[in-house]
Scaffold this motif. Structure first.
Motif, PDB file in Angstrom:
ATOM      1  N   GLU A 309     -34.345 -14.913 -33.075  1.00 48.83           N
ATOM      2  CA  GLU A 309     -35.586 -14.426 -33.686  1.00 48.83           C
ATOM      3  C   GLU A 309     -35.469 -14.494 -35.210  1.00 48.83           C
ATOM      4  OE1 GLU A 309     -38.382 -13.702 -32.188  1.00 48.83           O
ATOM      5  OE2 GLU A 309     -37.672 -13.859 -30.114  1.00 48.83           O
ATOM      6  N   ASP A 310     -36.206 -13.661 -35.914  1.00 46.10           N
ATOM      7  CA  ASP A 310     -36.208 -13.684 -37.374  1.00 46.10           C
ATOM      8  C   ASP A 310     -34.875 -13.189 -37.935  1.00 46.10           C
ATOM      9  OD1 ASP A 310     -38.808 -14.424 -36.974  1.00 46.10           O
ATOM     10  OD2 ASP A 310     -39.704 -12.635 -37.855  1.00 46.10           O
ATOM     11  N   VAL A 311     -34.528 -13.727 -39.095  1.00 42.98           N
ATOM     12  CA  VAL A 311     -33.305 -13.344 -39.796  1.00 42.98           C
ATOM     13  C   VAL A 311     -33.638 -13.144 -41.274  1.00 42.98           C
ATOM     14  CG1 VAL A 311     -30.946 -13.997 -40.416  1.00 42.98           C
ATOM     15  CG2 VAL A 311     -31.896 -14.729 -38.217  1.00 42.98           C
ATOM     16  N   ALA A 312     -33.089 -12.077 -41.865  1.00 45.48           N
ATOM     17  CA  ALA A 312     -33.248 -11.847 -43.301  1.00 45.48           C
ATOM     18  C   ALA A 312     -31.910 -11.386 -43.858  1.00 45.48           C
ATOM     19  CB  ALA A 312     -34.328 -10.809 -43.578  1.00 45.48           C
ATOM     20  N   VAL A 313     -31.307 -12.213 -44.717  1.00 47.13           N
ATOM     21  CA  VAL A 313     -30.022 -11.892 -45.338  1.00 47.13           C
ATOM     22  C   VAL A 313     -30.180 -12.032 -46.846  1.00 47.13           C
ATOM     23  CG1 VAL A 313     -27.569 -12.413 -45.489  1.00 47.13           C
ATOM     24  CG2 VAL A 313     -28.778 -12.740 -43.315  1.00 47.13           C
ATOM     25  N   THR A 314     -29.758 -11.027 -47.587  1.00 50.37           N
ATOM     26  CA  THR A 314     -29.973 -11.008 -49.030  1.00 50.37           C
ATOM     27  C   THR A 314     -29.032 -11.954 -49.766  1.00 50.37           C
ATOM     28  OG1 THR A 314     -30.658  -8.695 -48.849  1.00 50.37           O
ATOM     29  CG2 THR A 314     -30.098  -9.508 -51.051  1.00 50.37           C
ATOM     30  N   ASN A 315     -27.746 -11.861 -49.486  1.00 52.87           N
ATOM     31  CA  ASN A 315     -26.752 -12.613 -50.248  1.00 52.87           C
ATOM     32  C   ASN A 315     -26.546 -14.014 -49.691  1.00 52.87           C
ATOM     33  OD1 ASN A 315     -26.302 -10.453 -51.994  1.00 52.87           O
ATOM     34  ND2 ASN A 315     -24.727  -9.570 -50.679  1.00 52.87           N
ATOM     35  N   ASP A 316     -25.932 -14.866 -50.506  1.00 54.69           N
ATOM     36  CA  ASP A 316     -25.610 -16.237 -50.101  1.00 54.69           C
ATOM     37  C   ASP A 316     -24.741 -16.224 -48.838  1.00 54.69           C
ATOM     38  OD1 ASP A 316     -25.282 -18.985 -50.102  1.00 54.69           O
ATOM     39  OD2 ASP A 316     -23.710 -18.954 -51.624  1.00 54.69           O
ATOM     40  N   VAL A 317     -25.063 -17.098 -47.894  1.00 51.55           N
ATOM     41  CA  VAL A 317     -24.317 -17.179 -46.641  1.00 51.55           C
ATOM     42  C   VAL A 317     -23.700 -18.563 -46.507  1.00 51.55           C
ATOM     43  CG1 VAL A 317     -24.412 -17.055 -44.124  1.00 51.55           C
ATOM     44  CG2 VAL A 317     -25.826 -15.504 -45.508  1.00 51.55           C
ATOM     45  N   THR A 318     -22.375 -18.589 -46.405  1.00 56.02           N
ATOM     46  CA  THR A 318     -21.661 -19.812 -46.049  1.00 56.02           C
ATOM     47  C   THR A 318     -20.957 -19.554 -44.729  1.00 56.02           C
ATOM     48  OG1 THR A 318     -21.314 -20.484 -48.353  1.00 56.02           O
ATOM     49  CG2 THR A 318     -19.849 -21.433 -46.706  1.00 56.02           C
ATOM     50  N   ASP A 332     -42.267 -19.988 -34.450  1.00 55.07           N
ATOM     51  CA  ASP A 332     -42.732 -18.821 -35.204  1.00 55.07           C
ATOM     52  C   ASP A 332     -41.592 -17.985 -35.775  1.00 55.07           C
ATOM     53  OD1 ASP A 332     -41.824 -17.917 -32.760  1.00 55.07           O
ATOM     54  OD2 ASP A 332     -43.452 -16.471 -32.459  1.00 55.07           O
ATOM     55  N   ASP A 333     -40.362 -18.399 -35.556  1.00 58.12           N
ATOM     56  CA  ASP A 333     -39.227 -17.652 -36.098  1.00 58.12           C
ATOM     57  C   ASP A 333     -39.029 -17.980 -37.571  1.00 58.12           C
ATOM     58  OD1 ASP A 333     -38.704 -16.475 -33.642  1.00 58.12           O
ATOM     59  OD2 ASP A 333     -37.422 -18.121 -33.001  1.00 58.12           O
ATOM     60  N   ILE A 334     -38.712 -16.958 -38.358  1.00 58.62           N
ATOM     61  CA  ILE A 334     -38.525 -17.135 -39.803  1.00 58.62           C
ATOM     62  C   ILE A 334     -37.147 -16.598 -40.185  1.00 58.62           C
ATOM     63  CG2 ILE A 334     -39.345 -16.524 -42.104  1.00 58.62           C
ATOM     64  CD1 ILE A 334     -42.133 -16.131 -40.852  1.00 58.62           C
ATOM     65  N   ALA A 335     -36.351 -17.453 -40.765  1.00 58.46           N
ATOM     66  CA  ALA A 335     -35.027 -17.060 -41.252  1.00 58.46           C
ATOM     67  C   ALA A 335     -35.002 -17.210 -42.761  1.00 58.46           C
ATOM     68  CB  ALA A 335     -33.947 -17.919 -40.614  1.00 58.46           C
ATOM     69  N   THR A 336     -34.734 -16.108 -43.458  1.00 61.46           N
ATOM     70  CA  THR A 336     -34.696 -16.123 -44.917  1.00 61.46           C
ATOM     71  C   THR A 336     -33.299 -15.756 -45.395  1.00 61.46           C
ATOM     72  OG1 THR A 336     -37.033 -15.514 -45.057  1.00 61.46           O
ATOM     73  CG2 THR A 336     -35.681 -15.160 -47.017  1.00 61.46           C
ATOM     74  N   PHE A 337     -32.664 -16.693 -46.044  1.00 64.63           N
ATOM     75  CA  PHE A 337     -31.355 -16.478 -46.663  1.00 64.63           C
ATOM     76  C   PHE A 337     -31.585 -16.488 -48.173  1.00 64.63           C
ATOM     77  CE2 PHE A 337     -30.691 -18.322 -42.499  1.00 64.63           C
ATOM     78  CZ  PHE A 337     -29.645 -17.574 -41.977  1.00 64.63           C
ATOM     79  N   THR A 338     -31.866 -15.333 -48.729  1.00 66.76           N
ATOM     80  CA  THR A 338     -32.353 -15.242 -50.104  1.00 66.76           C
ATOM     81  C   THR A 338     -31.394 -15.887 -51.097  1.00 66.76           C
ATOM     82  OG1 THR A 338     -33.521 -13.198 -49.554  1.00 66.76           O
ATOM     83  CG2 THR A 338     -33.136 -13.643 -51.897  1.00 66.76           C
TER      84      THR A 338
END
Length: 399
Positions: A309-318, A332-338
């Protein structure tokens, strides 16, 4: 010996230190409000200690069973029972009471038996129970009061799944079993806590950990973290949400033979670290609901990570050198890796994506990907929003 003061408010019963000589002791002040019971200590509990009835609070100020353990039975009390010191029992049997049975010192018992009655059970310090413990009381259960409290249930523990169950479980400390299953209902974290079915690596295979839901008690004032370790053979399953009322400050999967989080997972208080330390090779760590975290970390072990489903992570992801990675399950899934996203550098298996994957004016490096549905990749509107994608296996899906 039986000590009985009748059944009136004036029938208060106070007993000093008892030298039992292996003989049984029964205390009864009746059921009329105000008829309290006080016991200084009962060192040799071989013959057994029974609190038959009390109209007021029962207070045992000193140790029970520190000379020799024996059965401790609470038949009834109108205002609860408090053991201010240690309790060493063969069987701790709580038939009924009004209010709370509290053990403020360390508890050691071969067997813990509760009943389908509306009372609370509270262990404030370390506890060791040898046999499987099934909490049947319909009040609350409190396990520990600080993050250094260790509660070992050698045969397993459940506060859900029985004919009657507690209304809630508060965990504050380290809950362990020796490769025995843990089944807990709705859990509230009262301190940074651990659930470990490997008994601190003494039983490496572990056992299943099943939770209904998890919340922090007051995450705004006291950041709460939860560490889960079900070993090499046990799966982790959380059927409801984590952090829906009060977000966690940390969630760590130390090891598992697969983990499934069915509800939303919110780890956004304080440092907000969602850490997948390890899971057995080729097993899945699946998030079936929305995931929110400040930081997401993985390790170089060949497990799979699946976000459905949706993902929201603030910091950089490696992502580290895990095996397969799925981000999104539908359009319709939204993944945000800010802070940015990198699946290209380390991931060893297949990266499957679907829906919309965003960064916020930060770089996205995906490497080779497989599309599970129509997909949009969006890095915002800044020079730093570099987008690098490897070979795409589209399966007729739009990109």
């Amino acid at each position: 010996t039986t000590l009985d003061t009748g059944n009136a408010a004036a029938g208060v019963l106070n007993v000093g230190a008892v030298t039992s000589g292996t003989n049984a002791l029964t205390l009864d002040s009746g059921s009329t409000a105000g008829a309290t019971i006080g016991l200084t200590s009962f060192a040799d509990a071989t013959g057994g200690l029974t609190i038959r009835d009390a109209g007021g609070l029962v207070t045992v100020s000193g140790a029970v069973g520190d000379g020799a353990s024996g059965d401790v039975t609470i038949t009834n009390s109108q205002a609860g029972v408090t053991f201010s010191s240690t309790v060493d029992a063969g069987t701790l049997l709580i038939t009924d009471t009004t209010g709370t049975v509290t053990v403020q010192g360390d508890l050691t018992a071969a067997t813990l038996t509760t009943a389908d009655q509306d009372y609370n059970v509270q262990f404030d310090e370390d506890a060791t129970v040898t046999a499987d413990a099934s909490f049947l009381n319909t009040g609350t259960v409190t396990l520990g009061s600080a993050n250094d409290d260790v509660l070992l249930f050698g045969g397993g523990i459940n506060t859900t799944g029985a004919g009657s169950n507690p209304s809630g479980t508060t965990l504050a400390g380290i809950l362990r079993t020796s490769a025995d299953q843990v089944d807990l209902g709705a859990v509230t974290l009262g301190a940074n806590s651990v659930i470990d079915t490997t008994n601190n690596s003494g039983s490496a295979s572990g056992a299943a950990i099943n939770l209904v839901s998890v919340d922090a008690d007051d995450a705004s004032g006291q950041d709460r973290t939860l560490t889960l370790n079900s070993g090499t053979g046990g799966a982790i399953g959380v059927s409801g949400a984590i952090g829906s009322t009060e977000a966690l400050a940390g969630l760590d999967i130390t090891n598992s033979n697969g983990a499934t989080f069915t509800g939303a997972v919110t780890v956004s208080d304080g440092s907000g670290v969602l850490d997948i330390s390890d899971t057995e090779n080729s097993q899945d760590v699946t998030f079936s609901g929305d995931v929110t975290a400040v930081t997401l970390t993985t390790t170089a072990n060949t497990y799979d990570v699946i976000f459905q489903e949706d993902v929201a992570v603030t910091n950089d992801v490696t992502f580290a050198a895990i095996r397969n990675l799925d981000i999104g399950g539908a359009t319709d899934d939204i993944a945000t890796f800010t802070g940015g996203l990198d699946t290209a550098t380390n991931v060893t298996g297949t990266v499957t994506i679907a829906g919309t994957i965003n960064t916020t004016n930060t770089q996205m490096d995906l490497g080779a990907v497989t599309l599970a549905a129509a997909t949009t990749l969006d890095t915002g509107n800044a020079a730093a929003g570099v987008l690098n994608v490897g070979a795409v296996t589209s399966g007729t899906n739009a990109l």
